[in-house]
Enzyme design. Structure first.
Site, PDB file in Angstrom:
ATOM      1  N   THR A 167       0.862  -1.189   0.000  1.00 19.14           N
ATOM      2  CA  THR A 167       0.000   0.000   0.000  1.00 19.14           C
ATOM      3  C   THR A 167       0.897   1.236   0.000  1.00 19.14           C
ATOM      4  O   THR A 167       1.332   1.685  -1.041  1.00 19.14           O
ATOM      5  CB  THR A 167      -0.976  -0.004   1.199  1.00 19.14           C
ATOM      6  OG1 THR A 167      -0.247  -0.242   2.403  1.00 19.14           O
ATOM      7  CG2 THR A 167      -2.041  -1.071   1.027  1.00 19.14           C
ATOM      8  N   LYS A 189       4.442  -6.817   3.910  1.00 21.88           N
ATOM      9  CA  LYS A 189       4.156  -5.410   3.647  1.00 21.88           C
ATOM     10  C   LYS A 189       3.828  -4.722   4.969  1.00 21.88           C
ATOM     11  O   LYS A 189       3.388  -5.353   5.932  1.00 21.88           O
ATOM     12  CB  LYS A 189       3.002  -5.239   2.658  1.00 21.88           C
ATOM     13  CG  LYS A 189       1.622  -5.678   3.143  1.00 21.88           C
ATOM     14  CD  LYS A 189       0.847  -4.709   3.987  1.00 21.88           C
ATOM     15  CE  LYS A 189       0.686  -3.361   3.322  1.00 21.88           C
ATOM     16  NZ  LYS A 189      -0.157  -2.457   4.191  1.00 21.88           N
ATOM     17  N   THR A 200      -0.378  -1.374   9.280  1.00 20.63           N
ATOM     18  CA  THR A 200      -1.191  -2.504   8.796  1.00 20.63           C
ATOM     19  C   THR A 200      -0.174  -3.424   8.152  1.00 20.63           C
ATOM     20  O   THR A 200       0.525  -2.964   7.302  1.00 20.63           O
ATOM     21  CB  THR A 200      -2.105  -1.849   7.790  1.00 20.63           C
ATOM     22  OG1 THR A 200      -2.787  -0.882   8.460  1.00 20.63           O
ATOM     23  CG2 THR A 200      -2.883  -2.807   6.978  1.00 20.63           C
ATOM     24  N   GLU A 274       5.903   4.925   6.725  1.00 22.50           N
ATOM     25  CA  GLU A 274       5.246   6.138   6.229  1.00 22.50           C
ATOM     26  C   GLU A 274       6.054   7.401   6.535  1.00 22.50           C
ATOM     27  O   GLU A 274       5.728   8.181   7.433  1.00 22.50           O
ATOM     28  CB  GLU A 274       3.819   6.235   6.790  1.00 22.50           C
ATOM     29  CG  GLU A 274       2.949   5.131   6.234  1.00 22.50           C
ATOM     30  CD  GLU A 274       1.480   5.242   6.575  1.00 22.50           C
ATOM     31  OE1 GLU A 274       0.673   4.662   5.835  1.00 22.50           O
ATOM     32  OE2 GLU A 274       1.129   5.885   7.571  1.00 22.50           O
ATOM     33  N   ASN A 381      -0.856  10.706   6.083  1.00 27.25           N
ATOM     34  CA  ASN A 381      -2.076  10.342   6.803  1.00 27.25           C
ATOM     35  C   ASN A 381      -3.112  11.453   6.833  1.00 27.25           C
ATOM     36  O   ASN A 381      -4.306  11.180   6.984  1.00 27.25           O
ATOM     37  CB  ASN A 381      -1.701   9.896   8.224  1.00 27.25           C
ATOM     38  CG  ASN A 381      -1.073   8.533   8.208  1.00 27.25           C
ATOM     39  OD1 ASN A 381      -1.762   7.519   8.086  1.00 27.25           O
ATOM     40  ND2 ASN A 381       0.252   8.471   8.305  1.00 27.25           N
ATOM     41  N   THR A 386      -8.145  11.601   0.702  1.00 31.32           N
ATOM     42  CA  THR A 386      -8.526  12.764  -0.082  1.00 31.32           C
ATOM     43  C   THR A 386      -7.499  13.101  -1.154  1.00 31.32           C
ATOM     44  O   THR A 386      -7.689  13.996  -1.940  1.00 31.32           O
ATOM     45  CB  THR A 386      -8.696  13.998   0.829  1.00 31.32           C
ATOM     46  OG1 THR A 386      -7.476  14.206   1.565  1.00 31.32           O
ATOM     47  CG2 THR A 386      -9.844  13.799   1.797  1.00 31.32           C
TER      48      THR A 386
END
Length: 386
Positions: A167, A189, A200, A274, A381, A386
């Site tokens: 992801t 992942k 996740t 991230e 995040n 969006t």
């Protein structure tokens, strides 16, 4: 992380005699494939299929304990035989979590479609999903992708499969290794929403070694790896780890191999957290109990103040003292001074930093690996849907 090859981290000690193979290959007796069904856009692979061709396989399936577990986790709990998993079907781009009974039906449809394409009973097919929470799955597109992935199955399909499960990952996490006459391959992942249980994240491990007790073996290796990491202190709705062992090689896994593989993958997940730029290990020593050591280690590892200090190369030991004291609020704790805290590596440029604190309360210890916290995490995040 330093060094070449798969085992890059300073904290990982693989057994001797490990031969690294093409990471796209799978252990003998396994095939994998991937396809694009449009969940991720940009033509990216987002449906993966993994199958063991051996009729007899020992397996272990570990799943998140999150009370809001996603539909695929509920399907695995209720419909899949965890000790005899022959195959796994995965999609990325949609977690299929908080999607109600429709979500359960969609995850079950994935399981049944993969089983039909592979000629297997549905109870032998695990299903996993990862991505955005609360969005209904475009299940017809996924089912079509499963058919395409089934047609692309190959012994060198590890690359396509590992790409299908990504992801926000910046790089694939996979390996294929041979040692002691056995072969082990793995794909994982993970980026954000990382905190035990499991951390996740998804992870799939295949081997032709003899594994007498897959569940105990996987749990022990997971306890020392994925259960010891955090990126943001958030427990995922979708965590899934699958170990499959055929025993066809006729030899056991070398001692420490699975543990080393899972630890390297776990540290890579933290390093890819991230926007992460650095990984640290916090070592808490001299705690009054094992639970206390664990509580303090996690308070430090999840502290935004400590994590931003790691990002900024700021050896601010006071933040470590504050987090430790917070974890022990209400206890009788002697002042933790600079002499009890080693924060020097917070201020260095190395990608991996070792920090420690001695509580002076007993003989118990614990450690946790964690990532720094920088601008990119907030950007990813803040704009995730969006």
């Amino acid at each position: 992380m330093s060094g070449g090859g798969f085992f890059k981290s300073r904290w990982v000690e693989p057994p001797t005699g490990v031969e690294e193979l093409d990471p796209a290959t799978l252990a003998p007796g396994f095939r994998a494939g991937g396809a694009h069904c449009g969940l991720k856009g940009g033509g990216k692979t987002d449906v993966g299929l993994l199958v063991c061709d051996a009729e007899e396989v020992g397996s272990s399936l570990l799943l998140t304990r999150n009370a809001s577990a996603a539909a695929p986790v509920r399907v695995c709990r209720e419909r899949v035989e965890p000790g005899a998993v022959r195959a796994a079907v995965v999609n990325s781009g949609n977690a299929n979590a908080e999607t109600g009974e429709r979500g359960f039906a969609d995850a079950l449809a994935m399981c049944e479609e993969a089983a039909a394409k592979l000629g297997l009973p549905p109870e032998s097919v695990a299903v996993a999903e990862t991505g955005v929470i609360g969005v209904p799955l475009r299940v017809d597109d996924v089912l079509s992708g499963i058919g395409e992935a089934a047609g692309a199955l190959s012994e060198s399909g590890g690359a396509a499969f590992s790409e299908a499960i990504m992801t926000t990952d910046r790089w694939p996490k996979r390996c294929a290794l041979r040692a002691g006459g056995a072969t082990l391959s793995a794909q994982a992942k993970g980026g954000g929403m990382i905190q035990p249980n499991l951390a996740t994240m998804l992870c799939f491990v295949q081997t032709d070694a003899v594994v007498e007790d897959p569940d105990a073996t996987l749990r022990a290796a997971t306890d020392a790896s994925f259960e010891r990491i955090t990126v943001d202190g958030q427990m995922s709705t979708n965590d899934t780890i699958l170990l499959q062992a055929t025993g066809a090689a006729g030899v056991p896994l070398p001692d420490g191999l699975l543990e080393a593989v899972l630890l390297q993958l776990a540290i890579e997940i933290v390093a890819d957290g991230e926007g992460s730029t650095r990984v640290a290990r916090i070592q808490v020593a001299e705690a009054a109990s094992a639970a206390e050591a664990e509580r303090v280690a996690r308070a430090i590892a999840n502290s935004p103040l400590v994590k931003t200090a790691l990002f900024g190369r700021d050896p601010n030991w006071g933040r470590i003292a504050q987090a430790a004291g917070m974890a022990l609020a209400g206890e009788d704790l002697e002042e933790i001074g600079a002499g009890s805290i080693d924060a020097n590596e917070l201020g260095e440029d190395a990608a991996e930093a070792e920090i420690g604190v001695r509580l002076g309360r007993g003989s118990h210890d614990a450690h946790v690996w964690f990532s720094d916290l920088g601008y990119e995490y907030v950007k990813i995040n803040a704009e995730y849907t969006t």
